[in-house]
Design a protein around this motif. Structure first.
Motif, PDB file in Angstrom:
ATOM      1  N   ALA A   1       0.807  -1.216   0.000  1.00 41.19           N
ATOM      2  CA  ALA A   1       0.000   0.000   0.000  1.00 41.19           C
ATOM      3  C   ALA A   1       0.843   1.271   0.000  1.00 41.19           C
ATOM      4  N   ALA A   2       2.113   1.158   0.371  1.00 36.01           N
ATOM      5  CA  ALA A   2       2.956   2.347   0.464  1.00 36.01           C
ATOM      6  C   ALA A   2       3.123   3.002  -0.904  1.00 36.01           C
TER       7      ALA A   2
ATOM      8  N   ARG B   1       7.204   0.429  16.723  1.00 38.00           N
ATOM      9  CA  ARG B   1       6.480  -0.442  15.797  1.00 38.00           C
ATOM     10  C   ARG B   1       4.971  -0.415  16.012  1.00 38.00           C
ATOM     11  N   SER B   2       4.467   0.630  16.689  1.00 36.32           N
ATOM     12  CA  SER B   2       3.023   0.788  16.787  1.00 36.32           C
ATOM     13  C   SER B   2       2.450   1.392  15.507  1.00 36.32           C
TER      14      SER B   2
ATOM     15  N   ASP C   1       1.702   2.726   6.672  1.00 40.95           N
ATOM     16  CA  ASP C   1       0.622   3.524   7.251  1.00 40.95           C
ATOM     17  C   ASP C   1       1.073   4.962   7.485  1.00 40.95           C
ATOM     18  N   PHE C   2       2.317   5.133   7.877  1.00 36.05           N
ATOM     19  CA  PHE C   2       2.880   6.476   8.071  1.00 36.05           C
ATOM     20  C   PHE C   2       2.813   7.276   6.776  1.00 36.05           C
TER      21      PHE C   2
ATOM     22  N   VAL D   1       4.689   9.949  -0.783  1.00 34.70           N
ATOM     23  CA  VAL D   1       5.186   8.945  -1.720  1.00 34.70           C
ATOM     24  C   VAL D   1       6.671   8.709  -1.439  1.00 34.70           C
ATOM     25  N   LEU D   2       7.053   7.457  -1.290  1.00 35.87           N
ATOM     26  CA  LEU D   2       8.476   7.131  -1.106  1.00 35.87           C
ATOM     27  C   LEU D   2       9.228   7.450  -2.387  1.00 35.87           C
ATOM     28  N   ARG D   3      10.368   8.151  -2.264  1.00 40.54           N
ATOM     29  CA  ARG D   3      11.161   8.554  -3.431  1.00 40.54           C
ATOM     30  C   ARG D   3      12.359   7.610  -3.598  1.00 40.54           C
ATOM     31  N   SER D   4      12.119   6.469  -4.199  1.00 39.55           N
ATOM     32  CA  SER D   4      13.226   5.528  -4.385  1.00 39.55           C
ATOM     33  C   SER D   4      14.263   6.047  -5.371  1.00 39.55           C
TER      34      SER D   4
END
Length: 265
Positions: free
Chosen positions: A61-62, A129-130, A135-136, A143-146
């Motif tokens: 989902a990320a 790890r909660s 989810d963050f 959006v993660l910038r790979s």
């Protein structure tokens, strides 16, 4: 146990990121942390931000921008699931330990501010790890910038060690507007340092470093700018030091091509 020898401890998948910046006076610098003396693994060592993969790092989902998990898998010779986990772990651990976040509202932008009580609350939730990294990102609309990362190296802790890691090394430039901070409870000192200076301090015995860290810094010392590092072609090979007994004395034999980076004797 085989032939009177214990089986090696399993190596946990991990990721570490060399965060780099161009300094007006000092040139290319890397961000480093000194691990607190109470740590079970490498106490007192100067390291780069990083840590073990959380199984939830691979959540589909990320949001994701840049080279796909399949492309990262090709670079690191890993399957697509592990590759996704490694990239997510690299970005998550860097944020947890430095507040540097390689993510943005869109695939072409990056967060310009990570300071404040709300960011700190999220960082702590990731640490305990909660809150999962996926989810963050989703909750903040990020959006993660790979594409801001590059693959650099692959090291495995020697089989004789009781605690072992199978670690992929990444490099990344410091995002504009962000600031690396001393927030990690696992470190008692942080520093921006020229790679060549860090190598000199390690060889003089002033800074303790593990071979992978020193080898990486020695390689980076050959470059003048962040752009040069990110543009450098890399073929990732597995480096795993081996323990050998020579005339009854144990020695750690470094992988061929890396031994010149570590002080002898």
């Amino acid at each position: 146990m085989r032939a009177g020898r214990l089986e090696p401890a399993p190596a946990r998948d991990a990721a570490t990121v060399v965060v780099l910046r161009d300094h007006d006076q000092h040139g290319l610098q890397a961000f480093m942390l000194r691990r607190v003396a109470s740590m079970a693994f490498a106490p007192g060592a100067y390291v780069f931000p990083g840590g073990s993969v959380d199984p939830r790092d691979g959540e589909a989902a990320a949001g994701w921008s840049g080279p796909s998990p399949a492309e990262w898998g090709t670079a690191f010779k890993a399957d697509e699931t592990l590759a996704r986990e490694l990239v997510c772990a690299a970005v998550r651990e860097t944020f947890e330990e430095t507040l540097v976040l390689l993510a943005g509202p869109t695939g072409g932008t990056v967060v310009d501010e990570t300071r404040g009580d709300d960011w700190e609350a999220d960082r702590r939730a990731l640490l305990d790890r909660s809150l999962s990294f996926g989810d963050f990102l989703e909750r903040r609309g990020l959006v993660l910038r790979s594409d801001l990362l590059r693959p650099w190296a692959h090291w495995i802790t020697p089989a004789i060690e009781p605690k072992r890691y199978d670690t992929r090394f990444f490099v990344a430039g410091m995002p504009a507007g962000q600031r690396a901070r001393d927030v990690s409870t696992e470190a008692d000192r942080v520093a921006w340092v020229r790679p060549a200076e860090a190598v000199e301090r390690a060889r003089a015995g002033d800074w303790f470093m593990l071979p992978p860290t020193l080898a990486t810094l020695a390689e980076l010392a050959e470059f003048g700018t962040v752009a040069e590092v990110l543009a450098a072609p890399r073929e990732i090979v597995v480096n795993e030091p081996q323990a050998e007994i020579v005339d009854g004395v144990p020695y750690l034999v470094l992988p061929k091509g890396t031994e010149q980076y570590y002080p002898q004797g």
